[in-house]
Design a protein around this motif. Structure first.
Motif, PDB file in Angstrom:
ATOM      1  N   GLU A 170      43.054  -6.499  32.551  1.00  0.00           N
ATOM      2  CA  GLU A 170      44.327  -5.986  33.047  1.00  0.00           C
ATOM      3  C   GLU A 170      44.376  -4.462  32.967  1.00  0.00           C
ATOM      4  OE1 GLU A 170      47.175  -7.783  34.481  1.00  0.00           O
ATOM      5  OE2 GLU A 170      45.286  -8.834  34.811  1.00  0.00           O
ATOM      6  N   GLN A 171      43.790  -3.916  31.885  1.00  0.00           N
ATOM      7  CA  GLN A 171      43.736  -2.455  31.778  1.00  0.00           C
ATOM      8  C   GLN A 171      42.937  -1.874  32.936  1.00  0.00           C
ATOM      9  OE1 GLN A 171      44.915  -0.139  29.762  1.00  0.00           O
ATOM     10  NE2 GLN A 171      45.463  -1.048  27.803  1.00  0.00           N
ATOM     11  N   ARG A 172      41.801  -2.491  33.239  1.00  0.00           N
ATOM     12  CA  ARG A 172      40.966  -1.994  34.324  1.00  0.00           C
ATOM     13  C   ARG A 172      41.712  -2.082  35.663  1.00  0.00           C
ATOM     14  NH1 ARG A 172      34.802  -4.232  32.902  1.00  0.00           N
ATOM     15  NH2 ARG A 172      34.649  -3.180  30.873  1.00  0.00           N
ATOM     16  N   GLY A 205      41.189   6.374  49.281  1.00  0.00           N
ATOM     17  CA  GLY A 205      41.239   6.957  47.946  1.00  0.00           C
ATOM     18  C   GLY A 205      39.939   6.759  47.196  1.00  0.00           C
ATOM     19  N   ASP A 206      39.952   7.226  45.932  1.00  0.00           N
ATOM     20  CA  ASP A 206      38.753   7.155  45.107  1.00  0.00           C
ATOM     21  C   ASP A 206      38.563   5.752  44.543  1.00  0.00           C
ATOM     22  OD1 ASP A 206      38.420   9.836  45.618  1.00  0.00           O
ATOM     23  OD2 ASP A 206      39.341  10.496  43.727  1.00  0.00           O
ATOM     24  N   ILE A 207      37.322   5.473  44.177  1.00  0.00           N
ATOM     25  CA  ILE A 207      36.947   4.148  43.677  1.00  0.00           C
ATOM     26  C   ILE A 207      36.431   4.286  42.247  1.00  0.00           C
ATOM     27  CG2 ILE A 207      35.368   2.194  43.969  1.00  0.00           C
ATOM     28  CD1 ILE A 207      35.311   2.861  46.974  1.00  0.00           C
ATOM     29  N   LEU A 208      36.949   3.433  41.356  1.00  0.00           N
ATOM     30  CA  LEU A 208      36.480   3.382  39.962  1.00  0.00           C
ATOM     31  C   LEU A 208      35.811   2.025  39.759  1.00  0.00           C
ATOM     32  CD1 LEU A 208      36.302   4.392  37.019  1.00  0.00           C
ATOM     33  CD2 LEU A 208      38.634   3.518  36.670  1.00  0.00           C
ATOM     34  N   ILE A 224      36.842  -1.702  40.863  1.00  0.00           N
ATOM     35  CA  ILE A 224      35.909  -2.831  40.971  1.00  0.00           C
ATOM     36  C   ILE A 224      35.478  -3.182  39.551  1.00  0.00           C
ATOM     37  CG2 ILE A 224      33.795  -3.724  42.005  1.00  0.00           C
ATOM     38  CD1 ILE A 224      33.982  -1.460  44.056  1.00  0.00           C
ATOM     39  N   ASP A 225      35.787  -4.396  39.142  1.00  0.00           N
ATOM     40  CA  ASP A 225      35.562  -4.825  37.757  1.00  0.00           C
ATOM     41  C   ASP A 225      34.423  -5.840  37.714  1.00  0.00           C
ATOM     42  OD1 ASP A 225      35.673  -5.522  35.113  1.00  0.00           O
ATOM     43  OD2 ASP A 225      37.688  -6.412  35.190  1.00  0.00           O
ATOM     44  N   LEU A 227      31.289   5.568  38.704  1.00  0.00           N
ATOM     45  CA  LEU A 227      30.653   4.414  38.061  1.00  0.00           C
ATOM     46  C   LEU A 227      30.806   4.606  36.556  1.00  0.00           C
ATOM     47  CD1 LEU A 227      27.398   4.336  40.226  1.00  0.00           C
ATOM     48  CD2 LEU A 227      29.534   3.080  40.616  1.00  0.00           C
ATOM     49  N   ALA A 228      31.599   3.756  35.916  1.00  0.00           N
ATOM     50  CA  ALA A 228      32.000   4.002  34.528  1.00  0.00           C
ATOM     51  C   ALA A 228      31.809   2.757  33.661  1.00  0.00           C
ATOM     52  CB  ALA A 228      33.467   4.438  34.485  1.00  0.00           C
ATOM     53  N   THR A 229      31.683   3.006  32.369  1.00  0.00           N
ATOM     54  CA  THR A 229      31.737   1.934  31.379  1.00  0.00           C
ATOM     55  C   THR A 229      33.194   1.750  30.960  1.00  0.00           C
ATOM     56  OG1 THR A 229      31.394   3.459  29.540  1.00  0.00           O
ATOM     57  CG2 THR A 229      29.420   2.494  30.551  1.00  0.00           C
ATOM     58  N   SER A 230      33.411   0.983  29.913  1.00  0.00           N
ATOM     59  CA  SER A 230      34.778   0.734  29.448  1.00  0.00           C
ATOM     60  C   SER A 230      35.458   1.987  28.928  1.00  0.00           C
ATOM     61  CB  SER A 230      34.760  -0.338  28.348  1.00  0.00           C
ATOM     62  OG  SER A 230      33.903   0.043  27.293  1.00  0.00           O
ATOM     63  N   ILE A 231      34.736   3.104  28.858  1.00  0.00           N
ATOM     64  CA  ILE A 231      35.344   4.373  28.445  1.00  0.00           C
ATOM     65  C   ILE A 231      36.529   4.726  29.336  1.00  0.00           C
ATOM     66  CG2 ILE A 231      33.799   5.744  29.886  1.00  0.00           C
ATOM     67  CD1 ILE A 231      33.816   7.941  27.859  1.00  0.00           C
ATOM     68  N   ALA A 232      36.508   4.252  30.583  1.00  0.00           N
ATOM     69  CA  ALA A 232      37.560   4.613  31.537  1.00  0.00           C
ATOM     70  C   ALA A 232      38.710   3.620  31.567  1.00  0.00           C
ATOM     71  CB  ALA A 232      36.958   4.744  32.937  1.00  0.00           C
ATOM     72  N   GLU A 233      38.695   2.638  30.643  1.00  0.00           N
ATOM     73  CA  GLU A 233      39.768   1.637  30.650  1.00  0.00           C
ATOM     74  C   GLU A 233      41.122   2.244  30.311  1.00  0.00           C
ATOM     75  OE1 GLU A 233      39.180  -1.816  28.278  1.00  0.00           O
ATOM     76  OE2 GLU A 233      37.337  -2.385  29.307  1.00  0.00           O
ATOM     77  N   THR A 234      41.136   3.072  29.270  1.00  0.00           N
ATOM     78  CA  THR A 234      42.402   3.627  28.787  1.00  0.00           C
ATOM     79  C   THR A 234      42.240   5.101  28.476  1.00  0.00           C
ATOM     80  OG1 THR A 234      41.875   3.085  26.488  1.00  0.00           O
ATOM     81  CG2 THR A 234      43.058   1.419  27.746  1.00  0.00           C
ATOM     82  N   SER A 235      43.339   5.742  28.244  1.00  0.00           N
ATOM     83  CA  SER A 235      43.449   7.129  27.754  1.00  0.00           C
ATOM     84  C   SER A 235      42.943   8.187  28.724  1.00  0.00           C
ATOM     85  CB  SER A 235      42.734   7.300  26.400  1.00  0.00           C
ATOM     86  OG  SER A 235      41.328   7.247  26.524  1.00  0.00           O
TER      87      SER A 235
END
Length: 843
Positions: free
Chosen positions: A319-321, A214-217, A289-290, A271-279
């Motif tokens: 936990e959100q991540r 699968g995909d990796i965040l 990967i955190d 490859l993301a910042t915290s923008i991808a944590e929620t919503s």
């Protein structure tokens, strides 16, 4: 339609809304609250009552939520469900659910205080606690209490401690939903992966590609780390054409953000910042990967500067991540930190309102009619120090008066989608007839830098203005839409969108070139927006060291090409953690422009100081802007300026500038004994401590034209202090504590008053036959005798002369008679005549 956990509580939610104006929905990630709740509310909110506004913290989340809801209805976005975000709106008259970003709500309320046509406001992802969400909540609550008791509010949160929120919303009912998530395995890599963060992330991504499906965040703190990691992945040779690398961060162009979310035919690494944590839902993600850290701005009210800090994420964020890996199937979360570090994390991230610049918020509340923002209801009250700093800035910009009331200029500024500083810049550009230039400059300063910087970047050797350089680049790019690899094309495109928006708002047509010298106009515009960021070069500290108007030191960083300018304006400063701030963008400004633009703020004063090194008065007629000195001309100061300065210098020296000789110490001792012996007579205190406290009384009248340490040292302090006594006190002082005593031999011996007890040093032969020792202060103070040998060395220290004659005298005589045979050593000192002479010959 697929069943989601939130579906089970929708009846309870609808029932609560029929009774209550406010409802809180607690739903963990994966519950489906964002896309299911608004649709379920349509039967409850008739079209004639108004729309449902749902707030999302980010543009990409708003558009994504609207798209999902429209698809579930079998419609296109813009029909029943639409969205409004910065630079884009997709709505129609038929739209009943409008998903908006948080800033849009504030603009709607300010332009229409009744929020006409809106029946309900939903705050989604409220646990993120952005400053826009807090402000929107405060304004909606005030509107609900004052004018719109029919307005309904729903707050939806995944991890927030809801107890304070229940209290804020008048004990609103709390409805909880379960989440939908699959098990996520946790793997801690702290002991297995070493090196820099980008290299550690590279190793973790490579491992995940081999061990998972699968995909990796992958979460990183900022865009620079994302670019570095992407470059390392590309250079590794392991990532083949079957894998797509996507970036995802807030400043990324909207279209590129959409690409990261949409499904594709290749395995993705996002490859993301915290923008991808929620919503946001990124379909296909099975692995997270955190990195364990995030980056945010912190505002320092004392300096008025922001600093960009990288901090440990909270446990809630971790936990959100992790939860992102378990949305569609069991997943894996690799953590680049230890379990111990996870346990030590703070439970929740601080609300943005507690650590950010509040000038925009304060201007919004002033526009709402609240001179004191604390009159509104807040989940967390804005910090006093930050509010004070924001108030000072708004006064400086002319947006608010000293009572906190918004001005006419402030009302224009608040309508612009810009920070108050940049709003003031646009207003000044209109006054200077260079609105197009103002729009370009405001857009340039509101978005990320158009130049990319890394370790290999070389800066232009010298420049007079970093902003003029970037405007030249922008204007050149605008003509041919191309440039070097060093240019950030996404930033240029974002700036261009902002420029078009501002041009529409200002109703401006772009001229071929600005009228007048562009660099001078840039300097004038920057002074209007950043009056507190004026700086002057510090002499002797090279070409990069400056003193800011606020009094803080600053230095030009390697990102700035400005060197050696006498005066600069620094729109981009990083407060940092050191004593000095770092200036990343600067523009030269002439003294003439400063004097024209800041004429009302220039303070002219006569400055009289004491130069410690030279030991003299220095008098200058100065012109100053804050801590910056514009000019200084010597002048001859008058008595009224000299005396306080000299007094202050003496006080700072702890009297060391004065000649405190033996004569003064004796007078101090005499006065001390008289004060102690006769407390009822109120003799003045002339101890050092008392003299320091009363310099204005006893020293100031005698300073006259004294302007140097040399002249000060020539003052007769003893005479000055003795002269402060009246005639009776002077006479009594000589009588009560005389400077000399006449002893039995007829000699007048000087008394020493420098110790705690008056002391009389006298040869013992001069006191033969004397039984009682001397006293002063009418017998109230006994004098301590130092009985001396013929060589004037003390042989006995006593206050009991009679006891000496009857006791130890015989031992003294035995020891000294042979040594000093020419002096009398009678066996009976009581019968001997006192004398200061030698024995007669032949005796």
């Amino acid at each position: 339609m697929t069943h989601l956990p939130v579906d089970t509580i929708l009846p309870d939610l609808l029932a609560a809304l029929q009774i209550h104006s406010n409802v809180i929905l607690h739903a963990p990630p994966g519950a489906g609250k964002t896309t299911r709740v608004p649709l379920a509310l349509l039967p409850l909110i008739p079209a004639e009552s108004g729309r449902i506004l749902m707030l999302e913290p980010r543009r990409i989340a708003a558009a994504s939520a609207a798209r999902w809801m429209a698809q579930s209805l079998g419609e296109q976005v813009g029909e029943t469900v639409g969205y409004s975000i910065r630079f884009d709106s997709c709505c129609s008259e038929a739209t009943r659910i409008e998903v908006v970003t948080e800033g849009i709500l504030t603009r709607r309320i300010q332009s229409d205080p009744l929020l006409t046509g809106v029946a309900m406001v939903i705050f989604d992802e409220f646990h993120e606690r952005s400053i826009h969400a807090d402000l929107g909540m405060a304004l909606c609550r005030d509107l609900q209490r004052q004018l719109r008791d029919d307005l309904k509010i729903i707050v939806m949160s995944a991890t927030l401690d809801v107890t304070p929120l229940v209290n804020l919303l008048d004990n609103a009912p709390l409805i909880s939903s379960t989440g939908r998530s699959f098990p996520v395995e946790e793997i801690y890599l702290d002991d297995r992966v070493q090196g820099r963060l980008a290299q550690r992330m590279l190793a973790a991504v490579m491992r995940a590609l081999h061990e998972t499906e699968g995909d990796i965040l992958a979460f990183l703190p900022g865009s620079s780390e994302i670019r570095n990691c992407a470059r390392l992945l590309a250079d590794s040779g392991t990532v083949t054409g079957t894998i797509a690398i996507h970036h995802l961060y807030g400043d990324l162009p909207f279209a590129d953000q959409q690409k990261a979310l949409q499904p594709g035919d290749r395995r993705k690494v996002v490859l993301a910042t915290s923008i991808a944590e929620t919503s946001l839902t990124i379909e296909g993600v099975r692995t997270v990967i955190d990195c364990g850290v995030s980056r945010r701005m912190q505002f320092d009210p004392a300096s008025g500067l922001n600093r960009l800090v990288t901090v440990r994420e909270s446990r809630a964020s971790a936990e959100q991540r992790k939860g992102r890996a378990g949305r569609v199937a069991p997943g894996i979360c690799y953590r680049l930190f230890s379990r111990h570090t996870f346990n030590a994390m703070t439970p929740h991230s601080p609300a943005e309102i507690m650590e950010t610049d509040l000038s925009a918020l304060l201007l919004e509340t002033a526009a709402w009619g609240m001179n004191d923002p604390l009159q509104l209801e807040w989940l967390d009250n804005p910090p006093d120090a930050a509010l004070t700093a924001a108030g000072r800035l708004l006064i400086l910009l002319g947006a608010c008066d000293h009572a906190g009331r918004i001005t006419a200029a402030g009302r224009e500024i608040v309508r612009l989608p810009l920070h108050p500083r940049l709003g003031r810049l646009l207003l000044r550009s209109r006054e200077l007839n260079c609105t197009a230039l103002g729009c370009d400059l405001a857009a340039l300063l509101s978005e990320r830098d158009i130049l990319r910087f890394d370790r290999d970047t070389t800066i232009k050797s010298s420049s007079s203005s970093d902003l003029a350089d970037r405007l030249d680049i922008l204007w050149s790019w605008r003509k041919n839409r191309s440039g070097s690899d060093r240019l950030n094309q996404g930033a240029l495109q974002s700036i261009e969108r902002v420029v078009r928006q501002l041009m529409r708002l200002r109703d401006t047509q772009r001229p071929d070139a600005p009228a007048g010298d562009p660099e001078e106009l840039i300097a004038r515009l920057l002074l209007a927006a950043y009056p507190d960021r004026l700086a002057r070069r510090r002499t002797g500290d090279g070409a990069v060291s400056y003193l800011l108007l606020t009094g803080r030191g600053a230095h030009l960083s390697e990102r700035s090409a400005v060197r050696g300018a006498e005066f600069i304006v620094a729109p981009l400063l990083d407060g940092g953690f050191q004593a000095e701030a770092s200036i990343h963008l600067a523009s030269t400004v002439s003294e003439a422009v400063i004097r024209e633009e800041r004429a009302d703020s220039i303070v002219r004063e006569d400055q009289v100081t004491w130069n410690e090194r030279e030991g003299r008065i220095v008098a200058e007629r100065q012109e100053k802007l804050g801590s910056i000195q514009l000019s200084a001309v010597p002048f001859l100061p008058g008595f009224d300026l000299v005396v306080p300065t000299v007094v202050a210098a003496v006080r700072a020296s702890r009297l060391s500038l004065l000649t405190l000789n033996e004569s003064l110490r004796q007078l101090q001792g005499r006065m001390s004994h008289v004060r102690a012996a006769f407390p009822e007579q109120n003799w003045p205190d002339i101890s050092d401590a008392a003299l320091l406290d009363s310099l204005d009384e006893w020293l100031a009248p005698h300073l006259g034209e004294i302007k140097s340490a040399k002249r000060l040292s020539q003052l007769d302090i003893t005479a000055i202090l003795f002269g402060r006594l009246d005639y009776r006190q002077q006479r009594d002082l000589e009588r009560l504590v005389p400077t000399h005593l006449t002893v039995a031999s007829g000699s007048q011996i000087r008394l020493d008053y420098s110790a705690e007890q008056p002391l009389l040093a006298v040869k013992l032969q001069e006191l033969f036959g004397t039984a009682d020792g001397p006293t002063v202060c009418e017998g109230r103070v006994v004098v301590l005798l130092h009985l001396l040998s013929p060589a004037r060395r003390p042989v006995q220290v006593t206050s009991d002369l009679k006891g000496f004659w009857n006791g130890s005298y015989q031992q003294v005589k035995k020891e000294l008679k042979g040594r000093y045979p020419k002096h009398p050593w009678p066996d009976d000192p009581w019968s001997a005549l006192p004398t200061r002479r030698l024995k007669p010959r032949d005796t």
